[in-house]
Write a protein that holds these residues in place. Structure first.
Motif, PDB file in Angstrom:
ATOM      1  N   THR A 182      -4.489 -15.592 -59.722  1.00 22.14           N
ATOM      2  CA  THR A 182      -5.510 -14.960 -60.562  1.00 22.14           C
ATOM      3  C   THR A 182      -6.424 -16.010 -61.172  1.00 22.14           C
ATOM      4  OG1 THR A 182      -4.237 -15.060 -62.616  1.00 22.14           O
ATOM      5  CG2 THR A 182      -3.852 -13.145 -61.174  1.00 22.14           C
ATOM      6  N   GLY A 183      -7.561 -15.524 -61.662  1.00 21.52           N
ATOM      7  CA  GLY A 183      -8.478 -16.417 -62.347  1.00 21.52           C
ATOM      8  C   GLY A 183      -7.854 -17.030 -63.585  1.00 21.52           C
ATOM      9  N   THR A 184      -7.042 -16.252 -64.273  1.00 23.70           N
ATOM     10  CA  THR A 184      -6.363 -16.778 -65.459  1.00 23.70           C
ATOM     11  C   THR A 184      -5.453 -17.939 -65.090  1.00 23.70           C
ATOM     12  OG1 THR A 184      -6.440 -14.633 -66.565  1.00 23.70           O
ATOM     13  CG2 THR A 184      -4.795 -16.201 -67.346  1.00 23.70           C
ATOM     14  N   GLU A 185      -4.718 -17.807 -63.990  1.00 20.16           N
ATOM     15  CA  GLU A 185      -3.840 -18.888 -63.547  1.00 20.16           C
ATOM     16  C   GLU A 185      -4.654 -20.128 -63.165  1.00 20.16           C
ATOM     17  OE1 GLU A 185      -0.983 -17.844 -60.535  1.00 20.16           O
ATOM     18  OE2 GLU A 185      -0.694 -15.870 -61.416  1.00 20.16           O
ATOM     19  N   LEU A 186      -5.819 -19.928 -62.536  1.00 19.80           N
ATOM     20  CA  LEU A 186      -6.662 -21.060 -62.160  1.00 19.80           C
ATOM     21  C   LEU A 186      -7.133 -21.811 -63.407  1.00 19.80           C
ATOM     22  CD1 LEU A 186      -8.250 -22.759 -60.126  1.00 19.80           C
ATOM     23  CD2 LEU A 186     -10.084 -21.061 -60.267  1.00 19.80           C
ATOM     24  N   VAL A 187      -7.575 -21.068 -64.424  1.00 20.52           N
ATOM     25  CA  VAL A 187      -8.038 -21.712 -65.648  1.00 20.52           C
ATOM     26  C   VAL A 187      -6.884 -22.452 -66.322  1.00 20.52           C
ATOM     27  CG1 VAL A 187      -8.974 -21.311 -67.959  1.00 20.52           C
ATOM     28  CG2 VAL A 187      -9.944 -20.104 -65.999  1.00 20.52           C
ATOM     29  N   GLU A 188      -5.718 -21.853 -66.336  1.00 23.19           N
ATOM     30  CA  GLU A 188      -4.558 -22.525 -66.933  1.00 23.19           C
ATOM     31  C   GLU A 188      -4.232 -23.814 -66.193  1.00 23.19           C
ATOM     32  OE1 GLU A 188      -1.578 -19.522 -66.787  1.00 23.19           O
ATOM     33  OE2 GLU A 188      -2.283 -18.494 -68.611  1.00 23.19           O
ATOM     34  N   ARG A 189      -4.306 -23.778 -64.869  1.00 26.77           N
ATOM     35  CA  ARG A 189      -3.996 -24.969 -64.082  1.00 26.77           C
ATOM     36  C   ARG A 189      -5.050 -26.054 -64.300  1.00 26.77           C
ATOM     37  NH1 ARG A 189      -0.954 -25.350 -59.266  1.00 26.77           N
ATOM     38  NH2 ARG A 189      -0.056 -23.373 -59.966  1.00 26.77           N
ATOM     39  N   ILE A 190      -6.312 -25.658 -64.311  1.00 28.33           N
ATOM     40  CA  ILE A 190      -7.387 -26.643 -64.441  1.00 28.33           C
ATOM     41  C   ILE A 190      -7.499 -27.158 -65.875  1.00 28.33           C
ATOM     42  CG2 ILE A 190      -9.478 -25.333 -65.059  1.00 28.33           C
ATOM     43  CD1 ILE A 190     -10.726 -26.581 -62.481  1.00 28.33           C
ATOM     44  N   SER A 191      -6.929 -26.413 -66.832  1.00 29.05           N
ATOM     45  CA  SER A 191      -6.895 -26.874 -68.224  1.00 29.05           C
ATOM     46  C   SER A 191      -5.913 -28.010 -68.421  1.00 29.05           C
ATOM     47  CB  SER A 191      -6.510 -25.715 -69.162  1.00 29.05           C
ATOM     48  OG  SER A 191      -7.445 -24.667 -69.083  1.00 29.05           O
ATOM     49  N   ASP A 192      -4.943 -28.124 -67.526  1.00 32.80           N
ATOM     50  CA  ASP A 192      -3.915 -29.155 -67.615  1.00 32.80           C
ATOM     51  C   ASP A 192      -4.505 -30.484 -67.152  1.00 32.80           C
ATOM     52  OD1 ASP A 192      -1.707 -30.828 -67.348  1.00 32.80           O
ATOM     53  OD2 ASP A 192      -0.418 -29.280 -66.481  1.00 32.80           O
ATOM     54  N   VAL A 193      -4.517 -31.475 -68.029  1.00 34.94           N
ATOM     55  CA  VAL A 193      -5.151 -32.752 -67.688  1.00 34.94           C
ATOM     56  C   VAL A 193      -4.456 -33.455 -66.524  1.00 34.94           C
ATOM     57  CG1 VAL A 193      -6.112 -33.136 -69.973  1.00 34.94           C
ATOM     58  CG2 VAL A 193      -3.791 -33.947 -69.470  1.00 34.94           C
ATOM     59  N   SER A 194      -3.238 -33.037 -66.195  1.00 38.61           N
ATOM     60  CA  SER A 194      -2.553 -33.642 -65.041  1.00 38.61           C
ATOM     61  C   SER A 194      -3.071 -33.106 -63.718  1.00 38.61           C
ATOM     62  CB  SER A 194      -1.036 -33.418 -65.137  1.00 38.61           C
ATOM     63  OG  SER A 194      -0.711 -32.045 -65.006  1.00 38.61           O
ATOM     64  N   SER A 195      -3.883 -32.033 -63.752  1.00 38.65           N
ATOM     65  CA  SER A 195      -4.464 -31.466 -62.525  1.00 38.65           C
ATOM     66  C   SER A 195      -5.698 -32.267 -62.131  1.00 38.65           C
ATOM     67  CB  SER A 195      -4.811 -29.991 -62.728  1.00 38.65           C
ATOM     68  OG  SER A 195      -3.673 -29.222 -63.017  1.00 38.65           O
ATOM     69  N   GLU A 196      -5.485 -33.527 -61.825  1.00 38.26           N
ATOM     70  CA  GLU A 196      -6.610 -34.441 -61.621  1.00 38.26           C
ATOM     71  C   GLU A 196      -7.484 -34.037 -60.446  1.00 38.26           C
ATOM     72  OE1 GLU A 196      -5.115 -38.382 -61.354  1.00 38.26           O
ATOM     73  OE2 GLU A 196      -4.272 -38.384 -63.385  1.00 38.26           O
ATOM     74  N   PHE A 197      -6.883 -33.599 -59.348  1.00 39.62           N
ATOM     75  CA  PHE A 197      -7.662 -33.247 -58.161  1.00 39.62           C
ATOM     76  C   PHE A 197      -8.639 -32.119 -58.472  1.00 39.62           C
ATOM     77  CE2 PHE A 197      -7.968 -30.206 -54.574  1.00 39.62           C
ATOM     78  CZ  PHE A 197      -8.772 -30.957 -53.730  1.00 39.62           C
ATOM     79  N   LEU A 198      -8.157 -31.029 -59.072  1.00 39.92           N
ATOM     80  CA  LEU A 198      -9.020 -29.897 -59.393  1.00 39.92           C
ATOM     81  C   LEU A 198     -10.107 -30.291 -60.385  1.00 39.92           C
ATOM     82  CD1 LEU A 198      -6.715 -26.739 -59.773  1.00 39.92           C
ATOM     83  CD2 LEU A 198      -8.593 -27.049 -58.159  1.00 39.92           C
ATOM     84  N   ARG A 199      -9.723 -31.010 -61.431  1.00 41.35           N
ATOM     85  CA  ARG A 199     -10.676 -31.373 -62.465  1.00 41.35           C
ATOM     86  C   ARG A 199     -11.735 -32.343 -61.940  1.00 41.35           C
ATOM     87  NH1 ARG A 199      -8.971 -30.294 -67.871  1.00 41.35           N
ATOM     88  NH2 ARG A 199      -9.949 -32.197 -68.647  1.00 41.35           N
ATOM     89  N   ASP A 200     -11.320 -33.311 -61.141  1.00 47.27           N
ATOM     90  CA  ASP A 200     -12.275 -34.287 -60.607  1.00 47.27           C
ATOM     91  C   ASP A 200     -13.255 -33.623 -59.658  1.00 47.27           C
ATOM     92  OD1 ASP A 200     -10.973 -36.187 -62.074  1.00 47.27           O
ATOM     93  OD2 ASP A 200     -10.005 -37.166 -60.375  1.00 47.27           O
ATOM     94  N   PHE A 201     -12.745 -32.757 -58.759  1.00 48.80           N
ATOM     95  CA  PHE A 201     -13.640 -32.144 -57.779  1.00 48.80           C
ATOM     96  C   PHE A 201     -14.576 -31.141 -58.449  1.00 48.80           C
ATOM     97  CE2 PHE A 201     -15.095 -28.993 -54.794  1.00 48.80           C
ATOM     98  CZ  PHE A 201     -15.515 -29.764 -53.726  1.00 48.80           C
ATOM     99  N   CYS A 202     -14.009 -30.214 -59.220  1.00 47.70           N
ATOM    100  CA  CYS A 202     -14.839 -29.158 -59.802  1.00 47.70           C
ATOM    101  C   CYS A 202     -15.767 -29.690 -60.884  1.00 47.70           C
ATOM    102  CB  CYS A 202     -13.955 -28.056 -60.365  1.00 47.70           C
ATOM    103  SG  CYS A 202     -13.009 -27.156 -59.111  1.00 47.70           S
ATOM    104  N   GLY A 203     -15.373 -30.777 -61.555  1.00 43.34           N
ATOM    105  CA  GLY A 203     -16.231 -31.349 -62.584  1.00 43.34           C
ATOM    106  C   GLY A 203     -17.419 -32.088 -62.027  1.00 43.34           C
ATOM    107  N   GLY A 204     -17.340 -32.527 -60.771  1.00 44.19           N
ATOM    108  CA  GLY A 204     -18.460 -33.188 -60.116  1.00 44.19           C
ATOM    109  C   GLY A 204     -18.983 -34.381 -60.900  1.00 44.19           C
ATOM    110  N   SER A 205     -20.280 -34.635 -60.765  1.00 47.80           N
ATOM    111  CA  SER A 205     -20.876 -35.774 -61.468  1.00 47.80           C
ATOM    112  C   SER A 205     -20.908 -35.554 -62.972  1.00 47.80           C
ATOM    113  CB  SER A 205     -22.298 -36.031 -60.941  1.00 47.80           C
ATOM    114  OG  SER A 205     -23.147 -34.920 -61.204  1.00 47.80           O
TER     115      SER A 205
END
Length: 571
Positions: free
Chosen positions: A155-178
């Motif tokens: 779910t979208g809620t699960e995605l936000v929870e995962r991306i909120s975790d600072v250890s989710s470096e891959f998701l945060r780095d890619f989706c955060g872009g420049s």
């Protein structure tokens, strides 16, 4: 016209290619050739020609389903534009477009018809003194669907929870872009220099990483912190972040202007002023809230401008907000009745702040829209039932070239979708050129079902950007926190910048906006075609007749005129 004409527009995250050609004998489509000339990615071979990949093939290939791909000399592009998303900061590359003739499985290039090579360099405008940054969430996408499946996110809620975790470096780095890279560098610079202080005016402060970055600065972090989007059960959406920055010794001014179930009076800014010693030196602003959704799951943008003049003006506004506390005194509105002085270096930049009086800011935006000579590109979130965005639709009705994405168009007593072409019939389908984002709900042909599973993913496009006449004599970019609405003008704390006459900035935003537009244009087409009980486009045509409908299309001609100028001259 046999030889292909090619233009390429680049920012630090995308390169948008558009090419023009007449009807070419036996042409089944176009291959796009790319050569990396410089890149920080050590895995890229330099000075070697390669073809961009296409993920749509011929009828004989449909059975293989989604996730197929072939180089475009095998599966050519049957269109006249494409965005290369592989480009990144500091990359230098060149492109050319080659017509492919023959039969599927045995296509050959017609070199004499190929375009000339066009070179681009993914660097910031004004020598880096005016930098624009974009994130790249695209929640409705094949890529996100694949990542969600691999990570067992449902779910979208699960995605936000995962991306909120600072250890989710891959998701945060890619989706955060420049955008996330630049924000981290801003904090790194402040953290490494004890003379630097930050003065921030924030609507939301919820992301764990960013909150900690402010905490690390202690009393060098000065924050006017609003109470975000309030609920009866949550009158302070920033309660957790607020407690942390207070406890860390940051200088925090609580600006609690929003009230549950009441409209307006939001402390909606998202700006940061960099002060070196006692001298303001730079401003960060844009549409990005410092939350996991703002940084990583919504389309957003930011600008960082190195200008003592502009930084001084933003710092003065910060102090006005700090002095106002949780109030909106008439003196605050009066001080915002006209634009601040702005600056001419590194570009002609005019800053506006709200709340203001008598819609002075909206009148300025309307004048910019009405002055458009060639066309307007835009991204918008909740612009309200009237104002400049409706005027953009009116411009389109009068023949202007307009492309844009609205996340929501809210208006009327019931808050329903409210938009039609002013000057057009009531049945005119607004969503042909200006539409709300959607995703592919069911797998078909070469396309996979996309990740659109509710929860907290309710906002896909949050940017507030207008790009007017980007290739003309007077290009204009407007960006900031302002939603181009009366509420933003009269009730909220907001800011926006009018950047005039800088073509490199305008091209950067044009490339960004069209990449978002094209991404969702296809999804809107699939949704509307399916809803009408028809079958969406499925595969490449194996005959050269595919060109006729495109070449005879008024829409295609308008795109060429806007992006490339009149036939026979570059845009």
């Amino acid at each position: 016209m046999d030889q292909v004409q090619l233009n390429v527009y680049c920012n630090t995250d995308d390169a948008f290619l558009i090419w023009r050609a007449g009807e070419l004998e036996n042409c089944i489509g176009f291959a796009i050739e790319r050569v990396w000339l410089e890149s920080d990615d050590g895995n890229r071979p330099l000075n070697q020609a390669e073809f961009l990949w296409n993920r749509v093939g011929f009828a004989t290939d449909v059975g293989g389903g989604p996730d197929q791909r072939q180089p475009s000399d095998v599966w050519p592009f049957q269109r006249y534009s494409w965005t290369d998303h592989e480009v990144g900061f500091n990359d230098r590359a060149r492109y050319r477009v080659v017509p492919m003739v023959g039969k599927p499985g045995a296509l050959e290039p017609r070199e004499e018809w190929a375009s000339a090579w066009v070179e681009v360099h993914a660097v910031q405008p004004a020598g880096g003194r005016l930098s624009c940054f974009f994130n790249r969430p695209m929640a409705a996408s094949r890529w996100m669907a694949k990542v969600a499946a691999e990570m067992e996110i449902e779910t979208g809620t699960e995605l936000v929870e995962r991306i909120s975790d600072v250890s989710s470096e891959f998701l945060r780095d890619f989706c955060g872009g420049s955008l996330i890279v630049a924000l981290r560098q801003l904090f790194d610079n402040a953290g490494g220099n004890p003379d630097i202080s930050l003065y921030a005016a924030l609507f939301e402060l919820e992301d764990e990483e960013v909150t900690q970055r402010f905490c690390d600065l202690g009393p060098r972090a000065n924050i006017v912190l609003a109470n975000g989007s309030t609920k009866v059960t949550e009158p302070d959406a920033n309660a957790e972040g607020r407690a942390k920055v207070h406890a860390a010794g940051c200088v925090v001014i609580d600006r609690m202007t929003a009230a549950p179930r009441k409209v307006g009076a939001l402390g909606h800014n998202k700006f940061i002023v960099v002060v070196d010693g006692d001298r303001p030196v730079a401003v960060w602003t844009g549409s990005t809230n410092l939350t996991p959704t703002g940084l990583f799951t919504q389309i957003n943008n930011a600008v960082l401008i190195e200008s003592a003049e502009l930084a001084t003006q933003y710092l003065a506004q910060w102090h006005r907000l700090a002095e106002a506390g949780s109030e909106a005194p008439s003196t605050l509105k009066a001080s915002n009745a006209a634009p601040d002085a702005g600056t001419a270096v590194p570009a002609n930049i005019e800053p506006w702040f709200t709340p203001t009086v008598k819609n002075a800011d909206l009148k300025r935006l309307q004048a910019l829209v009405e002055g458009a000579q060639d066309g307007i590109l835009f991204l918008s979130f909740m612009p309200g039932p009237n104002g400049p965005v409706l005027d953009i639709l009116e411009e389109r009705a009068q023949g202007q070239f307009v492309r844009g994405v609205l996340n929501r168009f809210v208006g009327g007593a019931d808050g329903a979708l409210m938009a039609e072409l002013v000057g057009g019939g009531k049945s005119d389908p607004m969503n042909l050129d200006v539409f709300t984002p959607s995703g592919i709900k069911h797998q078909f042909s070469f396309w996979a079902e996309e990740f659109m599973r509710g929860g907290k993913i309710s906002v896909l496009v949050h940017s507030k950007v207008m790009c007017i006449d980007p290739f003309g004599a007077h290009p204009v970019v407007v960006t900031g926190s302002h939603n181009f609405s009366e509420m933003a003008s009269e009730s909220n704390d907001e800011n926006f910048l009018v950047i005039e006459g800088d073509r490199s900035v305008a091209e950067s935003y044009a490339a960004h906006i069209i990449s978002v537009y094209d991404h969702y244009r296809w999804r809107q087409y699939v949704a509307s075609t399916t809803a009408a009980g028809k079958q969406p486009w499925q595969k490449l045509d194996d005959k050269a007749s595919w060109q006729k409908s495109r070449l005879n299309s008024a829409k295609q001609q308008a795109e060429w005129t806007f992006w490339m100028g009149s036939p026979g001259r570059p845009g």
